[in-house]
Motif scaffolding. Structure first.
Motif, mmCIF file in Angstrom:
data_model
loop_
_atom_site.group_PDB
_atom_site.id
_atom_site.type_symbol
_atom_site.label_atom_id
_atom_site.label_comp_id
_atom_site.label_asym_id
_atom_site.label_seq_id
_atom_site.Cartn_x
_atom_site.Cartn_y
_atom_site.Cartn_z
ATOM 1 N N TYR A 32 28.638 129.827 11.772
ATOM 2 C CA TYR A 32 29.723 129.420 10.687
ATOM 3 C C TYR A 32 28.710 128.955 9.426
ATOM 4 N N PRO A 33 29.454 128.866 8.110
ATOM 5 C CA PRO A 33 28.738 128.254 7.249
ATOM 6 C C PRO A 33 28.321 126.589 7.264
ATOM 7 N N PRO A 34 27.410 126.233 7.019
ATOM 8 C CA PRO A 34 27.066 124.897 7.099
ATOM 9 C C PRO A 34 28.015 123.998 6.278
ATOM 10 N N LEU A 35 28.627 124.411 5.193
ATOM 11 C CA LEU A 35 29.544 123.295 4.359
ATOM 12 C C LEU A 35 30.590 123.367 5.258
ATOM 13 N N VAL A 84 23.772 118.874 5.109
ATOM 14 C CA VAL A 84 23.942 120.502 5.060
ATOM 15 C C VAL A 84 22.695 121.001 4.899
ATOM 16 N N VAL A 85 21.569 120.299 4.346
ATOM 17 C CA VAL A 85 20.114 120.826 4.405
ATOM 18 C C VAL A 85 19.705 120.976 5.647
ATOM 19 N N GLY A 157 15.361 118.392 2.844
ATOM 20 C CA GLY A 157 16.186 117.525 3.648
ATOM 21 C C GLY A 157 15.098 116.295 3.829
ATOM 22 N N ALA A 158 14.103 116.152 4.265
ATOM 23 C CA ALA A 158 13.072 115.102 4.255
ATOM 24 C C ALA A 158 13.344 114.104 2.960
ATOM 25 N N ALA A 191 33.344 114.410 -0.830
ATOM 26 C CA ALA A 191 32.477 115.607 -1.513
ATOM 27 C C ALA A 191 32.397 116.897 -0.742
ATOM 28 N N MET A 192 32.289 116.697 0.695
ATOM 29 C CA MET A 192 32.569 117.930 1.640
ATOM 30 C C MET A 192 33.805 118.613 1.391
#
Length: 295
Positions: A32-35, A84-85, A157-158, A191-192
């Motif tokens: 499934y899409p990460p978002l 998300v990343v 991401g880090a 935001a999401m």
């Protein structure tokens, strides 16, 4: 003694659940899409943050008041983007190697604290940072002879998480920890919710179970970590959080069939060692400064 033991138990529970959460995230994001996954996860996290703030001694009305609204919003956007990343990286790069790269976070935090927070970093920590990034280069060592651009995903991401941590330190000068926790949940969920619906995908019946467990792990892991910080000093907890790298690597290898080469393991050991030293040195200097100010 009992409170210290309970603190260690809460810390290990939080770390273990974070690792399980990463494994479930990888399973879901592979289909499934990460978002979309992050949106559902953030809805649960927002409810948990509001509930925690409501139960706090000062209550929700006090917790929602902030002297740094722009920075609190920036923090929430940074962490939601980082999640998300990160969960995308679990599929693109692999769970174990992503966590190995994420372990460079404390080194990036120390580096970013200089220009943003105005902190001073002595030669010992500079040396630890340099050695730590040598470890990162080992993890990134190309097996094909060419740099794999996919590694830019966990690296970004880090960096995002490090910026989030630095801004969290900055706003802590004016806002309470509960205020920051509340805004993390509310801003991230908002935001999401603006983006996630465009990626809405019907879940298979059995994946609703995984999504439900993911939401429960998100709430329980943060609860246990909050309880741990109530009972133990940060200098004790922070080095233990590196165990998440070990637990995630075990899940990645045993559940998802990932493989770890010598350079990844060696690089991770170097990064973790440098990170633990950086954390220890920072807290040692903070204690020394506190003693001097009291004198």
């Amino acid at each position: 003694m009992k409170s210290s033991t309970a603190g260690y138990v809460f810390t290990l529970l939080a770390i273990s659940i974070f690792a399980i959460q990463d494994g479930i995230s990888k399973h879901l994001v592979s289909a499934y899409p990460p978002l979309f996954v992050a949106m559902i996860r953030y809805w649960a996290f927002m409810l948990f943050a509001v509930a925690m703030a409501s139960r706090s001694p000062d209550g929700l009305r006090v917790a929602v008041h902030t002297r740094r609204p722009r920075l609190q919003i920036a923090r929430g956007l940074l962490l939601s983007s980082q999640i998300v990343v990160a969960i995308s990286s679990f599929v693109i790069v692999g769970l174990a190697r992503s966590q190995a790269i994420f372990s460079s976070g404390p080194l990036m935090v120390a580096l970013l604290s200089v220009p943003i927070l105005g902190e001073k970093v002595g030669w010992r920590r500079w040396l630890a940072i340099c050695i730590g990034f040598v470890g990162v280069l080992l993890i990134l060592k190309p097996e094909s002879g060419f740099f794999d651009v996919r590694f830019l995903v966990p690296l970004s991401g880090a960096l995002l998480f490090s910026l989030y941590v630095v801004l969290t330190r900055y706003v802590s000068r004016d806002d309470s920890a509960m205020t920051s926790f509340l805004y993390t949940g509310i801003v991230g969920a908002a935001a999401m919710s603006c983006i996630g619906p465009f990626f809405w995908t019907p879940l298979a019946p059995h994946d609703w179970i995984f999504m439900g467990v993911l939401c429960l792990t998100g709430m329980s892991s943060h609860y246990f970590l909050i309880r741990a910080y109530d009972l133990l000093d940060a200098v004790v907890i922070q080095p233990l959080t590196y165990l998440q790298l070990v637990f995630s690597a075990i899940i990645g290898v045993s559940v998802f069939g990932e493989t770890l080469n010598f350079y990844t393991v060696a690089g991770a050991i170097i990064v973790v060692s440098a990170g633990i030293f950086t954390i220890w040195r920072e807290n040692a200097l903070a204690r020394a400064s506190a003693k001097t100010s009291r004198a």
